[in-house]
Design a protein around this motif. Structure first.
Motif, PDB file in Angstrom:
ATOM      1  N   ASP A   1       0.987  -1.210  -0.116  1.00  0.00           N
ATOM      2  CA  ASP A   1       0.083  -0.013  -0.298  1.00  0.00           C
ATOM      3  C   ASP A   1       0.998   1.157  -0.119  1.00  0.00           C
ATOM      4  O   ASP A   1       2.256   1.104  -0.187  1.00  0.00           O
ATOM      5  N   GLY A  21      -1.780  -4.992 -10.172  1.00  0.00           N
ATOM      6  CA  GLY A  21      -2.952  -4.151 -10.063  1.00  0.00           C
ATOM      7  C   GLY A  21      -4.212  -4.914  -9.191  1.00  0.00           C
ATOM      8  O   GLY A  21      -4.969  -4.128  -8.852  1.00  0.00           O
ATOM      9  N   ASP A  22      -3.947  -6.125  -8.904  1.00  0.00           N
ATOM     10  CA  ASP A  22      -4.975  -6.730  -8.091  1.00  0.00           C
ATOM     11  C   ASP A  22      -4.896  -6.300  -6.673  1.00  0.00           C
ATOM     12  O   ASP A  22      -3.803  -6.083  -6.130  1.00  0.00           O
ATOM     13  N   LYS A  23      -6.056  -6.110  -6.106  1.00  0.00           N
ATOM     14  CA  LYS A  23      -6.130  -5.516  -4.741  1.00  0.00           C
ATOM     15  C   LYS A  23      -6.308  -6.871  -3.805  1.00  0.00           C
ATOM     16  O   LYS A  23      -7.142  -7.693  -4.211  1.00  0.00           O
ATOM     17  N   GLY A  49     -10.398  -6.821  -5.412  1.00  0.00           N
ATOM     18  CA  GLY A  49     -10.775  -5.558  -6.305  1.00  0.00           C
ATOM     19  C   GLY A  49      -9.639  -5.710  -7.276  1.00  0.00           C
ATOM     20  O   GLY A  49      -8.547  -6.406  -7.294  1.00  0.00           O
ATOM     21  N   THR A  50      -9.582  -4.763  -8.241  1.00  0.00           N
ATOM     22  CA  THR A  50      -8.684  -4.330  -9.248  1.00  0.00           C
ATOM     23  C   THR A  50      -8.676  -2.879  -9.321  1.00  0.00           C
ATOM     24  O   THR A  50      -9.451  -2.162  -9.345  1.00  0.00           O
ATOM     25  N   ASP A  51      -7.216  -2.527  -9.272  1.00  0.00           N
ATOM     26  CA  ASP A  51      -6.851  -0.987  -9.554  1.00  0.00           C
ATOM     27  C   ASP A  51      -6.166  -1.049 -10.977  1.00  0.00           C
ATOM     28  O   ASP A  51      -5.238  -0.979 -10.993  1.00  0.00           O
ATOM     29  N   SER A  52      -7.089  -0.714 -12.079  1.00  0.00           N
ATOM     30  CA  SER A  52      -6.670  -0.433 -13.192  1.00  0.00           C
ATOM     31  C   SER A  52      -5.609   0.669 -13.597  1.00  0.00           C
ATOM     32  O   SER A  52      -4.922   0.872 -14.474  1.00  0.00           O
ATOM     33  N   SER A  53      -5.576   1.607 -12.421  1.00  0.00           N
ATOM     34  CA  SER A  53      -4.596   2.677 -12.719  1.00  0.00           C
ATOM     35  C   SER A  53      -3.313   2.523 -12.018  1.00  0.00           C
ATOM     36  O   SER A  53      -2.435   3.349 -12.195  1.00  0.00           O
ATOM     37  N   PHE A  54      -3.112   1.020 -11.510  1.00  0.00           N
ATOM     38  CA  PHE A  54      -1.819   0.838 -10.832  1.00  0.00           C
ATOM     39  C   PHE A  54      -0.754   0.930 -12.033  1.00  0.00           C
ATOM     40  O   PHE A  54      -0.760   0.327 -12.779  1.00  0.00           O
TER      41      PHE A  54
END
Length: 178
Positions: A1, A21-23, A49-54
């Protein structure tokens, strides 16, 4: 994080069901390995979840001196990049950094890197821990490799015994005989 990095060791049998990018939520006990605090082998994880902006952070370019320092300092996981000769020896993928006194190692390689063996490459990845007692190994999880284009294996021709005897000592040969 956003507060730091911690390595999660799940062994060699995890489902490989995660992507960059996966949370995730990780549950388990921490332990020490190679000078670094980590989640040990008895952990559970769940994709939440997924953070596509990572995007990976900016990698710190390491000199030979800075590379050596990783093996002597308190281990702090960091995203790094460096140039090294990659050498595959059995199951080990090592990194020889020009001017460094320690050896690098690619930890948990998810692909066969033998085609890069003996070439100078630039690797980028996460420095995660130090292993070894006599020889110190700075372990990196690879996220990118650049350098010499991998060469396909040279097709071996079978030489006669006479060709091997007439050939140059030290060159590799393949021959058959009875």
């Amino acid at each position: 994080d956003e507060t730091g990095y911690i390595f999660v060791f799940y062994g060699g049998t995890y489902a490989k069901d995660l992507a960059v990018g996966d949370k995730v939520t990780v549950t388990g006990k921490t332990s020490m390995y190679g000078g670094a605090k980590q989640f040990g082998s008895n952990v559970a994880y769940a994709k939440t979840g997924t953070d596509s902006s990572f995007a990976q952070p900016t990698a710190k370019a390491l000199s030979a001196t800075e590379f050596d320092a990783l093996a002597t300092a308190d281990v702090e996981i960091q995203y790094v990049t460096l140039e090294a000769e990659l050498v595959v020896s059995g199951n080990y993928v090592n990194l020889n950094v020009n001017g460094a006194s320690v050896t690098g190692s690619i930890a948990y390689a998810d692909s066969d890197l033998s085609e890069y063996s003996g070439t100078t490459v630039t690797i980028t990845g996460y420095f995660i821990y130090v292993s070894g007692s006599t020889t110190k190994y700075v372990n990196v999880i690879l996220t990118n490799i650049e350098g010499a284009e991998p060469q396909p294996p040279v097709e071996e021709t079978v030489a006669t015994t006479a060709e091997v005897l007439a050939g140059t000592v030290g060159n590799p040969y393949k021959t058959t005989g009875t």
